[in-house]
Design an enzyme around this catalytic site. Sequence first.
Site, PDB file in Angstrom:
ATOM      1  N   GLU A  88       0.813  -1.222   0.000  1.00 26.82           N
ATOM      2  CA  GLU A  88       0.000   0.000   0.000  1.00 26.82           C
ATOM      3  C   GLU A  88       0.846   1.270   0.000  1.00 26.82           C
ATOM      4  O   GLU A  88       0.536   2.237  -0.688  1.00 26.82           O
ATOM      5  CB  GLU A  88      -0.963  -0.009   1.196  1.00 26.82           C
ATOM      6  CG  GLU A  88      -2.154  -0.958   1.051  1.00 26.82           C
ATOM      7  CD  GLU A  88      -1.807  -2.437   1.225  1.00 26.82           C
ATOM      8  OE1 GLU A  88      -0.657  -2.725   1.597  1.00 26.82           O
ATOM      9  OE2 GLU A  88      -2.673  -3.293   0.967  1.00 26.82           O
ATOM     10  N   HIS A 109     -11.818  -5.981   8.457  1.00 26.31           N
ATOM     11  CA  HIS A 109     -12.467  -5.811   7.149  1.00 26.31           C
ATOM     12  C   HIS A 109     -13.781  -5.048   7.313  1.00 26.31           C
ATOM     13  O   HIS A 109     -14.699  -5.209   6.528  1.00 26.31           O
ATOM     14  CB  HIS A 109     -12.762  -7.166   6.498  1.00 26.31           C
ATOM     15  CG  HIS A 109     -11.557  -7.888   6.011  1.00 26.31           C
ATOM     16  ND1 HIS A 109     -10.718  -8.585   6.842  1.00 26.31           N
ATOM     17  CD2 HIS A 109     -11.015  -8.003   4.766  1.00 26.31           C
ATOM     18  CE1 HIS A 109      -9.728  -9.117   6.136  1.00 26.31           C
ATOM     19  NE2 HIS A 109      -9.888  -8.780   4.876  1.00 26.31           N
TER      20      HIS A 109
END
Length: 666
Positions: A405, A472
Amino acid sequence: MPTITKSNIAYDKRSLNDQTLLKLYYNMLKPRLIEEKMLILLRQGKISKWFSGIGQEAISVGVTMALEPSEYILPMHRNLGVFTTRDIPLHRLFCQWQGKASGFTKGRDRSFHFGTQDYNIVGMISHLGPQLGVADGIALANLLKKNGNVTAVFSGEGGTSEGDFHEALNVASVWSLPVIFCVENNGYGLSTPTNEQYNCKHIADRGKGYGIESFILDGNNIIETYTKVQKLAESIRKRPRPILIEFKTFRRRGHEEASGTKYVPQDLMDEWEAKDPIENYRSFLFSKKILTAQIDETYINEIKSEIETALSSAYAEPAITANESVELNDVYKSFEYKDFTPSQNTKELRFIDAISESLKQSMQKHNDLVIMGQDIAEYGGVFKITDGFVEAFGKERVRNTPICESAIVETAMGLSISGIKSVVEMQFADFVTSGFNPVVNYLAKSHYRWQQEADVVVRMPCGGGVAAGPFHSQTNEAWFTKTPGLKVVYPAFPYDAKGLLATAINDPNPVLFFEHKALYRSTRQDVPTNYFTIPFGQAAVLQEGEAVTIITYGAGVHWALETLDKNTNISADLIDLRTLQPLDKDTIVNSVKKTGRAIILQEDSLFGGIASDLSAMLMEDCFEYLDAPVKRVASLETPIPFIGQLEDQYLAKGRFESALKQLLTY
Ligand SMILES: Cc1ncc(C[n+]2csc(CCOP(=O)(O)OP(=O)(O)O)c2C)c(N)n1
Ligand SMILES: [Mg+2]
């Protein structure tokens, strides 16, 4: 005459002509003389901090001279020679260090923390490593533009311990990016010697692990540095690929001047002083009769006089006066919103389809827009939003990334520096933590620091209610709304998602675009089929009433709608914020002034969320109009649990109805 009479460095001048050999000398002499002057000014208390590159000049100068002026260089804190070799006027450099207007950051950042498009230099942020990924982005832009340009980026050996180094080299290798990673191994990272920094023999050995060619060069030998980098750059221009070079050198002064060198053994200091890149080269040039005492003196006098003139003009320049509105105005690049009106033609779309369609239409509109993310190409992304995009737009623009990322956000920044827009898909908003530093420190602060926009959209599939557990399910918008320089968008409906995403991509500022996963397939709406935009900073008033103002966004909007559907007797203004930064303060305040009651519903845990700030704002601006305390409803102060009954208990949804009713009876 040279102080070192016989060179300790073995030079081989090869086919270099005298003019080039002298230019290399002159270009090393200049940063050295500037530094010597700075050290005097430091002792006189006229400057505050100095990071010395004395003894490392051959690397900055050799690399810069080996590249074309049109090719980007990303230097660090000891690379004054990059700036001087690119012929930045000394007046501007001195003004930068003094925080004057003629510097590069208007007094907003210090020393070498600036970039300049005029000289194709992109300076560092303090965090060191992000530079490397930004170089990847610039190199990717060059690759896409097929202009044959090489990019050079610097790091100390200490910086190579950061994850950014690993990520940047890996991405560069996987994507064959034309970038030269220059590691200056100068023995120390602050006080930490190399044996406490890494545990392989040479940093260059790491190249193999990334599938990158690597080289070890004598960083104090200007001819070796210049000729080898030049040769490598020529080769990369023809056959784009990354290369890692480890320059062996030494940090001859303290980390910065105030911190001293007590921890450095004297024999090391002596050894490297004898290998001084300038003294040895001078002696070599004398021995070859290329440099004479007269030329040397002329050079020294010329540079010293340039330094003195520039110093007095920099000192003469008035100090910057603080002006609040000037500062506030420079946080974001100004953006003239262009309205593309929605067509009459509509099609019923799910939230997820609206995003996909908007993204597709933006790819058509901006024909160099690049999207990057994990598994977004052939696989179509984990939510299938980019399904079919590779076929439509090709692998160059629809880029599968390794799991990195940080490097990808940094790459996006590099693309923006090269004038290319990009959209980064976080696989889940939770994973933005692995790219947090470049978002909040690089993207967010770039325009304020040196007027360089970060034209990047980060898509953030977020939110709970999907039984996905603590990693999540988060809705982490508050991490970003508190960071000046970022825009934060959070639609609740397909129509808004489509129009706002188009605007996010048009806006040259960094935008965090939150997409609630629970809405992806549960929300449908008739959405105009054409490409259209919706301006930022305009909340939607979904229902109008008299008794209370409900302020929310994202999934909260649907929870509020459900509650109002169930309780048709409640007369409420329902405000869907749509964008959190910028915030439509007027709509909120005007509504609360009308109703006298406000309840703010947020999916995130309570403390430090949007609701708290909105509540504070209402206390300040609407106090006299309020008939009850402003109420915040949020999720529990726990991580988000996985199993349904725990998640239901966690989420604010279950507490909203009673809190609303309570507020109405206050
Ligand atoms: C993320 C981060 N951690 C720590 C620091 C503090 N710091 C600044 S420079 C530096 C040493 C860097 O060493 P190296 O990369 O070898 O470069 P050198 O200073 O030797 O040129 C440290 C620890 C920082 N700026 N950023
Ligand atoms: Mg170091």
